[in-house]
Design a protein around this motif. Sequence first.
Motif, PDB file in Angstrom:
ATOM      1  N   MET A  85       0.865  -1.187   0.000  1.00  0.00           N
ATOM      2  CA  MET A  85       0.000   0.000   0.000  1.00  0.00           C
ATOM      3  C   MET A  85       0.888   1.219   0.000  1.00  0.00           C
ATOM      4  O   MET A  85       1.741   1.383   0.858  1.00  0.00           O
ATOM      5  CB  MET A  85      -0.874  -0.008   1.260  1.00  0.00           C
ATOM      6  CG  MET A  85      -1.901   1.051   1.265  1.00  0.00           C
ATOM      7  SD  MET A  85      -3.493   0.503   0.674  1.00  0.00           S
ATOM      8  CE  MET A  85      -3.554   1.113  -0.939  1.00  0.00           C
ATOM      9  N   THR A  86       0.694   2.045  -0.955  1.00  0.00           N
ATOM     10  CA  THR A  86       1.535   3.237  -1.054  1.00  0.00           C
ATOM     11  C   THR A  86       1.126   4.267  -0.021  1.00  0.00           C
ATOM     12  O   THR A  86       0.092   4.156   0.640  1.00  0.00           O
ATOM     13  CB  THR A  86       1.400   3.861  -2.439  1.00  0.00           C
ATOM     14  OG1 THR A  86       0.037   4.288  -2.580  1.00  0.00           O
ATOM     15  CG2 THR A  86       1.732   2.860  -3.511  1.00  0.00           C
ATOM     16  N   SER A  87       1.975   5.279   0.094  1.00  0.00           N
ATOM     17  CA  SER A  87       1.651   6.355   1.030  1.00  0.00           C
ATOM     18  C   SER A  87       0.388   7.072   0.605  1.00  0.00           C
ATOM     19  O   SER A  87      -0.399   7.508   1.441  1.00  0.00           O
ATOM     20  CB  SER A  87       2.851   7.315   1.087  1.00  0.00           C
ATOM     21  OG  SER A  87       2.554   8.383   1.925  1.00  0.00           O
ATOM     22  N   ALA A  88       0.183   7.206  -0.712  1.00  0.00           N
ATOM     23  CA  ALA A  88      -1.033   7.875  -1.177  1.00  0.00           C
ATOM     24  C   ALA A  88      -2.266   7.098  -0.762  1.00  0.00           C
ATOM     25  O   ALA A  88      -3.270   7.677  -0.334  1.00  0.00           O
ATOM     26  CB  ALA A  88      -0.979   8.017  -2.701  1.00  0.00           C
ATOM     27  N   GLY A  89      -2.170   5.763  -0.878  1.00  0.00           N
ATOM     28  CA  GLY A  89      -3.314   4.951  -0.481  1.00  0.00           C
ATOM     29  C   GLY A  89      -3.654   5.138   0.978  1.00  0.00           C
ATOM     30  O   GLY A  89      -4.823   5.278   1.349  1.00  0.00           O
ATOM     31  N   PHE A  90      -2.609   5.152   1.828  1.00  0.00           N
ATOM     32  CA  PHE A  90      -2.866   5.339   3.249  1.00  0.00           C
ATOM     33  C   PHE A  90      -3.549   6.673   3.502  1.00  0.00           C
ATOM     34  O   PHE A  90      -4.524   6.770   4.264  1.00  0.00           O
ATOM     35  CB  PHE A  90      -1.555   5.257   4.027  1.00  0.00           C
ATOM     36  CG  PHE A  90      -1.649   5.795   5.419  1.00  0.00           C
ATOM     37  CD1 PHE A  90      -1.068   6.999   5.763  1.00  0.00           C
ATOM     38  CD2 PHE A  90      -2.357   5.104   6.372  1.00  0.00           C
ATOM     39  CE1 PHE A  90      -1.174   7.490   7.049  1.00  0.00           C
ATOM     40  CE2 PHE A  90      -2.462   5.593   7.658  1.00  0.00           C
ATOM     41  CZ  PHE A  90      -1.877   6.792   8.006  1.00  0.00           C
ATOM     42  N   VAL A  91      -3.054   7.736   2.859  1.00  0.00           N
ATOM     43  CA  VAL A  91      -3.630   9.063   3.090  1.00  0.00           C
ATOM     44  C   VAL A  91      -5.090   9.081   2.663  1.00  0.00           C
ATOM     45  O   VAL A  91      -5.960   9.629   3.357  1.00  0.00           O
ATOM     46  CB  VAL A  91      -2.813  10.127   2.328  1.00  0.00           C
ATOM     47  CG1 VAL A  91      -3.530  11.454   2.347  1.00  0.00           C
ATOM     48  CG2 VAL A  91      -1.444  10.278   2.958  1.00  0.00           C
ATOM     49  N   ILE A  92      -5.388   8.440   1.512  1.00  0.00           N
ATOM     50  CA  ILE A  92      -6.767   8.458   1.010  1.00  0.00           C
ATOM     51  C   ILE A  92      -7.706   7.816   2.017  1.00  0.00           C
ATOM     52  O   ILE A  92      -8.737   8.395   2.410  1.00  0.00           O
ATOM     53  CB  ILE A  92      -6.833   7.713  -0.336  1.00  0.00           C
ATOM     54  CG1 ILE A  92      -6.102   8.512  -1.405  1.00  0.00           C
ATOM     55  CG2 ILE A  92      -8.259   7.472  -0.751  1.00  0.00           C
ATOM     56  CD1 ILE A  92      -5.971   7.776  -2.704  1.00  0.00           C
ATOM     57  N   TYR A  93      -7.345   6.601   2.461  1.00  0.00           N
ATOM     58  CA  TYR A  93      -8.280   5.898   3.338  1.00  0.00           C
ATOM     59  C   TYR A  93      -8.286   6.470   4.747  1.00  0.00           C
ATOM     60  O   TYR A  93      -9.308   6.436   5.434  1.00  0.00           O
ATOM     61  CB  TYR A  93      -7.951   4.402   3.349  1.00  0.00           C
ATOM     62  CG  TYR A  93      -8.417   3.715   2.097  1.00  0.00           C
ATOM     63  CD1 TYR A  93      -7.511   3.228   1.167  1.00  0.00           C
ATOM     64  CD2 TYR A  93      -9.768   3.574   1.835  1.00  0.00           C
ATOM     65  CE1 TYR A  93      -7.938   2.611   0.023  1.00  0.00           C
ATOM     66  CE2 TYR A  93     -10.201   2.965   0.685  1.00  0.00           C
ATOM     67  CZ  TYR A  93      -9.294   2.483  -0.213  1.00  0.00           C
ATOM     68  OH  TYR A  93      -9.722   1.872  -1.366  1.00  0.00           O
ATOM     69  N   ALA A  94      -7.139   6.974   5.210  1.00  0.00           N
ATOM     70  CA  ALA A  94      -7.131   7.598   6.527  1.00  0.00           C
ATOM     71  C   ALA A  94      -7.999   8.857   6.529  1.00  0.00           C
ATOM     72  O   ALA A  94      -8.724   9.131   7.503  1.00  0.00           O
ATOM     73  CB  ALA A  94      -5.699   7.927   6.948  1.00  0.00           C
ATOM     74  N   THR A  95      -7.933   9.621   5.445  1.00  0.00           N
ATOM     75  CA  THR A  95      -8.804  10.802   5.350  1.00  0.00           C
ATOM     76  C   THR A  95     -10.270  10.393   5.354  1.00  0.00           C
ATOM     77  O   THR A  95     -11.105  11.029   6.024  1.00  0.00           O
ATOM     78  CB  THR A  95      -8.501  11.574   4.048  1.00  0.00           C
ATOM     79  OG1 THR A  95      -7.105  11.741   3.919  1.00  0.00           O
ATOM     80  CG2 THR A  95      -9.190  12.904   4.049  1.00  0.00           C
ATOM     81  N   ALA A  96     -10.571   9.309   4.615  1.00  0.00           N
ATOM     82  CA  ALA A  96     -11.956   8.840   4.622  1.00  0.00           C
ATOM     83  C   ALA A  96     -12.384   8.445   6.027  1.00  0.00           C
ATOM     84  O   ALA A  96     -13.498   8.744   6.468  1.00  0.00           O
ATOM     85  CB  ALA A  96     -12.103   7.654   3.667  1.00  0.00           C
ATOM     86  N   GLY A  97     -11.480   7.772   6.751  1.00  0.00           N
ATOM     87  CA  GLY A  97     -11.798   7.389   8.118  1.00  0.00           C
ATOM     88  C   GLY A  97     -12.077   8.599   9.002  1.00  0.00           C
ATOM     89  O   GLY A  97     -13.053   8.625   9.757  1.00  0.00           O
ATOM     90  N   VAL A  98     -11.233   9.618   8.894  1.00  0.00           N
ATOM     91  CA  VAL A  98     -11.438  10.823   9.700  1.00  0.00           C
ATOM     92  C   VAL A  98     -12.755  11.490   9.336  1.00  0.00           C
ATOM     93  O   VAL A  98     -13.518  11.953  10.211  1.00  0.00           O
ATOM     94  CB  VAL A  98     -10.239  11.778   9.514  1.00  0.00           C
ATOM     95  CG1 VAL A  98     -10.540  13.129  10.109  1.00  0.00           C
ATOM     96  CG2 VAL A  98      -8.998  11.187  10.142  1.00  0.00           C
TER      97      VAL A  98
END
Lengths: 102, 100, 313
Positions: free
Chosen positions: A1-14
């Motif tokens: 999982m790339t860093s972009a992927g993490f940011v996308i889903y973490a933002t969705a979580g927030v």
Amino acid sequence: MTSAGFVIYATAGVALIGAGAFGLARARDALRRIVAINVAALGVLTTMVALAARGGGEADPVTHAMVLTGLVVSASATALALALVRRMAHLRGEEDADGHDG
Amino acid sequence: MNSIPDVLGALLVFAGTAFAVLGTVGLLRFPDPMSRLHALTKADGTGLGLCVAGLSLIARDVSAAMLMILLWLGVMLSGATAAHLVARRLLARQESAGGN
Amino acid sequence: MGIDAAALLLDVTLAATVVALGWRCVITADRFETVAVFIGISLVMAIAWTRLEAPDLALAEAALGAGLNGALLLAAWAETRGIEDGPAERRIAGPALLAATTMAVAGAGLAPLVGAEAGLAAEIAARLDQTGVSYPVTAVLVDFRALDTLLELCVLLAALAATWQLGAARPLLRGKLYGPVFVAYVRIALPLLVVLAAALLWRGATSPGGAFQAGATLAAAGVLLLLVNPAGRVPALSWAYRICASLGVLAFLGLGTGVTAVTGRFLDWPLSHAGALVLVAETAATVAIATTLALLVVGGRPVAQRGRVGKRH
């Protein structure tokens, strides 16, 4: 999982945590507030899953186990909360039918 | 994207997705619940079948293909039953409303 | 490079869908729409978690979150229709401020973690041969953190016990839901669900699956049985319910105490029999989870009904 992927889903979580908080504070109806809490829980769990998938290697199984435990516990809590809601509605229905506390 | 099964599979998946989108369009545009049931059940079922067919071609693995076909049959079964139950309730509501 | 762009597009679309559904869920004033959209977001979330390399979590979320939670919410919605409660919503300013603050705090807490390396995957993989299973998440759940699983089963049992205190079970359905089509469907689906649950439980040792996913699937089968019964009645409370619901806690406690004689520590499975012990414990947990969740959907203490169950058509 790339860093972009993490940011996308973490933002969705927030964003989901925010949605849950908004719904919890805004609605007065018990059912809608329980759903809002569950939405916030989904946001928290999604953020945890995104955290577990960081980095280039395998996903972190300990975090996954915690998320699974969280799923089951939140299902239990939702079940109990809904049982309370159903019971209150039932009592209120009886009270309306009798015209006095019944 | 370098052989006939891949291209054919991709086309099938694309067609399947198009059917699913059409199903949603039907859900949004059809006038009453009964016709919306038609759109959802038929279009989504066909769309899923086409996607399964396309993915089976791309995967080129018989066991995966059979698993996906089983899944598709399960979705069709459950979807048809659910639509039937919704339609039963709609019909009952129509009859009681018409009778009153 | 094309693959990366496509994956990114998929992730952005999934994440945006989830967020849109979540906000729709809390903003709408229609109670049924809230419940229906919540079931939808649970399913899309399962797909998102598959993208995040968590297939067993996706299985559990689809079964528990969309399935059981959905059934619970729908049952509660059905029982609370037409209850008027005064003004439907509070004013926007307070909740909006709360939401913004919560998001800001969460975002601030997460921001430093963006580049950091992930956690314990390597350590768990190095110690997998000390457990009886070869799938990391199952190993963590039933071996390394078996105490967490035991307590989790206790929480389920406590929720059931508390629900039973609230009153007798009320029939779920006011009219006849079942008809020949639905009964035929249950006749086909029920054995399939049982086989699927057994497969999930068995495969949990080596691939995504495990006791919780299997238990939730079996609970869905139980809910189907409940719906097929006229007016949603369950047979009266008996020791069978109590034993089945406590089976998970009892198995973990019993086996965990038993292995103290061999290895000296609570819940420390000896390596020679770890596979068999884990399987027994997981099977008991599956039965317990299925019974507990299905009884939670019932929502009350099953009592003897006047008249025979299943007699009338």
